[in-house]
Write an enzyme that holds these catalytic residues in place. Sequence first.
Site, PDB file in Angstrom:
ATOM      1  N   CYS A 177     -37.967  -2.293   0.267  1.00  0.00           N
ATOM      2  CA  CYS A 177     -39.109  -2.261  -0.652  1.00  0.00           C
ATOM      3  C   CYS A 177     -39.829  -0.931  -0.478  1.00  0.00           C
ATOM      4  CB  CYS A 177     -40.066  -3.421  -0.345  1.00  0.00           C
ATOM      5  SG  CYS A 177     -40.795  -3.327   1.312  1.00  0.00           S
ATOM      6  N   HIS A 181     -38.604  -4.353  10.737  1.00  0.00           N
ATOM      7  CA  HIS A 181     -37.761  -5.282  11.481  1.00  0.00           C
ATOM      8  C   HIS A 181     -36.292  -5.137  11.080  1.00  0.00           C
ATOM      9  CE1 HIS A 181     -41.366  -8.086  12.481  1.00  0.00           C
ATOM     10  NE2 HIS A 181     -41.162  -7.179  13.409  1.00  0.00           N
ATOM     11  N   CYS A 237     -48.029  -0.704   5.549  1.00  0.00           N
ATOM     12  CA  CYS A 237     -47.785  -0.860   4.113  1.00  0.00           C
ATOM     13  C   CYS A 237     -49.117  -0.972   3.384  1.00  0.00           C
ATOM     14  CB  CYS A 237     -46.944  -2.112   3.869  1.00  0.00           C
ATOM     15  SG  CYS A 237     -46.744  -2.494   2.119  1.00  0.00           S
ATOM     16  N   HIS A 261     -46.574 -12.974  14.631  1.00  0.00           N
ATOM     17  CA  HIS A 261     -46.009 -11.921  13.779  1.00  0.00           C
ATOM     18  C   HIS A 261     -46.943 -10.715  13.826  1.00  0.00           C
ATOM     19  CE1 HIS A 261     -44.658  -9.727  10.220  1.00  0.00           C
ATOM     20  NE2 HIS A 261     -43.540 -10.429  10.298  1.00  0.00           N
ATOM     21  N   GLU A 267     -47.809  -8.514  11.697  1.00  0.00           N
ATOM     22  CA  GLU A 267     -48.730  -8.375  10.577  1.00  0.00           C
ATOM     23  C   GLU A 267     -49.940  -9.289  10.747  1.00  0.00           C
ATOM     24  OE1 GLU A 267     -49.130  -9.403   5.858  1.00  0.00           O
ATOM     25  OE2 GLU A 267     -47.129  -8.831   6.561  1.00  0.00           O
ATOM     26  N   CYS A 299     -46.620 -10.022  -1.290  1.00  0.00           N
ATOM     27  CA  CYS A 299     -46.323  -8.756  -1.968  1.00  0.00           C
ATOM     28  C   CYS A 299     -45.264  -8.931  -3.053  1.00  0.00           C
ATOM     29  CB  CYS A 299     -45.906  -7.692  -0.955  1.00  0.00           C
ATOM     30  SG  CYS A 299     -44.181  -7.724  -0.487  1.00  0.00           S
ATOM     31  N   SER A 308     -39.735 -11.865   8.779  1.00  0.00           N
ATOM     32  CA  SER A 308     -40.281 -13.027   8.080  1.00  0.00           C
ATOM     33  C   SER A 308     -39.722 -13.148   6.670  1.00  0.00           C
ATOM     34  CB  SER A 308     -41.811 -12.937   8.030  1.00  0.00           C
ATOM     35  OG  SER A 308     -42.355 -13.975   7.239  1.00  0.00           O
ATOM     36  N   ASN A 309     -39.714 -12.050   5.921  1.00  0.00           N
ATOM     37  CA  ASN A 309     -39.287 -12.159   4.521  1.00  0.00           C
ATOM     38  C   ASN A 309     -37.805 -12.514   4.415  1.00  0.00           C
ATOM     39  OD1 ASN A 309     -37.645  -9.618   3.358  1.00  0.00           O
ATOM     40  ND2 ASN A 309     -39.013  -8.879   4.966  1.00  0.00           N
TER      41      ASN A 309
END
Length: 318
Positions: free
Chosen positions: A21, A50, A105, A133, A135, A204, A233-234
């Site tokens: 991304c 990651h 980000c 996590h 973030e 996002c 995570s994503n």
Amino acid sequence: MDINEKVATKKIILAAPRGFCAGVDRAVRIVEVALEKYGAPVYVRHEIVHNKTVVDDLANKGAVFVQELDEVPTGAPVVFSAHGVAKAVVAEAKEHNMIAVDATCPLVTKVHIEAQRHAAQKRHILLIGHAGHPEVEGTMGQVAADEITLIETVEDAQKVMPPDDAALAFATQTTLSVDDTAAIISVLQFRFPDITGPRGEDICYATTNRQNAVKDMAKGLDLMLVIGAENSSNSQRLVEVALRSGAKQARLVADKHAVDWDMVKKATHIGISAGASAPEILVSDLLEAIKSRYDIDVVEHGHVKENMTFKLPSILQN
């Protein structure tokens, strides 16, 4: 299997969009430009994104990855990862005269600003995310510990007891399951009708686009392979979305070497996607590995085109 022993054709469906991304692309570029500007070594706190392939490539170029700033020499350049950091980390870098380069980000920074705004307006924040996590740690570190509570599940949302008479707001980690997060938000809004939400969606665009692509193609798949790291995570969410949306099986694989070839052997329709921190070379390598074993028919599924770009931080634009 002998490399020449090809059997029934495998139908390969590639999810689009997939892989890098804009935030990840920017973070990787930040480390590369910092190395050009300052020379090696450039220190990076935690994995920049990651993905082991990305981290190893940057390490070969001169990046040194550390867990905490006490491993960084005074005055040295240090890059903060794309996941964002707590205010205390920024303050520590300043205290030791480090050249701090923030690769957070911009969509994560947006959540940081929301949290700070809510705290300034005396709202208690319910942050939807996964404990541990980076973030989440970065976002929670934008405000005082008693100003924010982590919500991981629907059950948490049903049980949470915020401070008496506190005005409430919610925010979310940017890489969550869209459907799971909607369920949690629904519970919070039912329990606390006056709760304030973000001005725009916190999850996002890239997370949403990748989940939608997998959701749309999952039904009818014998196997969904998602390229990504265990701590991504994503990427983990893409596996969950595939199973929930009809794929018979779905697995997270770091690269072609992590594939269970017995599963591939039994599958005719195979979907492939990649998390937002997985480079496209890993997709190409996986396709080649399947092609070396089977005849394949490859089609791309999805029509969303991403053209988002983010500028480098000002410290690297000089």
